[in-house]
Design a protein around this motif. Structure first.
Motif, mmCIF file in Angstrom:
data_model
loop_
_atom_site.group_PDB
_atom_site.id
_atom_site.type_symbol
_atom_site.label_atom_id
_atom_site.label_comp_id
_atom_site.label_asym_id
_atom_site.label_seq_id
_atom_site.Cartn_x
_atom_site.Cartn_y
_atom_site.Cartn_z
ATOM 1 N N LYS A 103 0.832 -1.203 0.000
ATOM 2 C CA LYS A 103 0.000 0.000 0.000
ATOM 3 C C LYS A 103 0.866 1.252 0.000
ATOM 4 N N LYS A 104 1.916 1.257 0.835
ATOM 5 C CA LYS A 104 2.802 2.421 0.902
ATOM 6 C C LYS A 104 3.498 2.656 -0.431
ATOM 7 N N VAL A 105 4.037 1.605 -1.028
ATOM 8 C CA VAL A 105 4.757 1.754 -2.291
ATOM 9 C C VAL A 105 3.839 2.319 -3.365
ATOM 10 N N ILE A 106 2.643 1.775 -3.472
ATOM 11 C CA ILE A 106 1.690 2.244 -4.487
ATOM 12 C C ILE A 106 1.242 3.671 -4.193
ATOM 13 N N GLN A 107 0.952 3.968 -2.924
ATOM 14 C CA GLN A 107 0.542 5.323 -2.558
ATOM 15 C C GLN A 107 1.668 6.317 -2.840
ATOM 16 N N TRP A 108 2.894 5.968 -2.473
ATOM 17 C CA TRP A 108 4.026 6.861 -2.713
ATOM 18 C C TRP A 108 4.232 7.090 -4.204
ATOM 19 N N TYR A 109 4.135 6.029 -5.004
ATOM 20 C CA TYR A 109 4.281 6.204 -6.454
ATOM 21 C C TYR A 109 3.223 7.181 -6.968
ATOM 22 N N ASN A 110 1.981 7.000 -6.543
ATOM 23 C CA ASN A 110 0.895 7.867 -7.019
ATOM 24 C C ASN A 110 1.098 9.324 -6.594
ATOM 25 N N ILE A 111 1.623 9.544 -5.377
ATOM 26 C CA ILE A 111 1.900 10.913 -4.923
ATOM 27 C C ILE A 111 2.985 11.535 -5.796
ATOM 28 N N LEU A 112 4.077 10.798 -5.998
ATOM 29 C CA LEU A 112 5.180 11.325 -6.810
ATOM 30 C C LEU A 112 4.737 11.578 -8.249
ATOM 31 N N GLN A 113 3.954 10.659 -8.806
ATOM 32 C CA GLN A 113 3.482 10.802 -10.185
ATOM 33 C C GLN A 113 2.580 12.031 -10.307
ATOM 34 N N SER A 114 1.711 12.246 -9.328
ATOM 35 C CA SER A 114 0.799 13.394 -9.387
ATOM 36 C C SER A 114 1.542 14.724 -9.271
ATOM 37 N N LYS A 115 2.719 14.714 -8.646
ATOM 38 C CA LYS A 115 3.531 15.926 -8.505
ATOM 39 C C LYS A 115 4.543 16.076 -9.635
ATOM 40 N N GLY A 116 4.524 15.138 -10.602
ATOM 41 C CA GLY A 116 5.441 15.216 -11.732
ATOM 42 C C GLY A 116 6.866 14.808 -11.393
#
Length: 139
Positions: A110-123
């Motif tokens: 969950k953390k890995v996926i959430q972190w990826y999505n946060i980073l992706q949304s911030k470019g």
């Protein structure tokens, strides 16, 4: 900006960008809401570039897993980290087929996926090795 300036702080949601060092710790800015917080040395802080996931043969750096998710999703968002356990496990085994099921928990996925999505949304999608570290390994 590389993963060496991105922090996960225990007890605090989301990810933080390291801004500056202070006398008693450092100042970090939330990637979720942009709020700045002072973090003392007593907090449990992890730098994303230092995190790895267990497989049966080695520990795979988080940046490599982010690259695999990015390739799988063509640079778009991954599935939600709030998906059911079986769906998260199936997704994670597509990204990292030989992860160690005994040592990698659903909460880690969950953390890995959430972190990826946060980073992706911030470019922040440059998951390559820092230049100076890569040149040190060549020497």
């Amino acid at each position: 900006m590389g993963l060496d300036k991105i922090l996960a702080i225990s007890g605090k949601p989301g990810l933080y960008e390291l801004k500056t060092q202070t006398r008693s710790g450092f100042l970090a800015e939330s990637l979720l809401d942009g709020k700045k917080i002072s973090v003392s040395i007593r907090h449990n802080v992890s730098i994303l570039s230092e995190i790895a996931i267990y497989t049966f043969t080695e520990e795979v750096p988080l940046r490599d897993i982010f690259k695999k998710i990015q390739d799988k999703e063509n640079g778009e968002q991954a599935i939600s980290h709030k998906e059911p356990k079986n769906k998260l496990e199936a997704y994670f085994s597509e990204v990292l087929p030989d992860y160690d099921e005994d040592r990698v928990y659903t909460s880690d996925m969950k953390k890995v996926i959430q972190w990826y999505n946060i980073l992706q949304s911030k470019g922040m999608t440059d998951f390559s090795e820092p230049e100076d570290k890569a040149s040190d390994e060549e020497e």
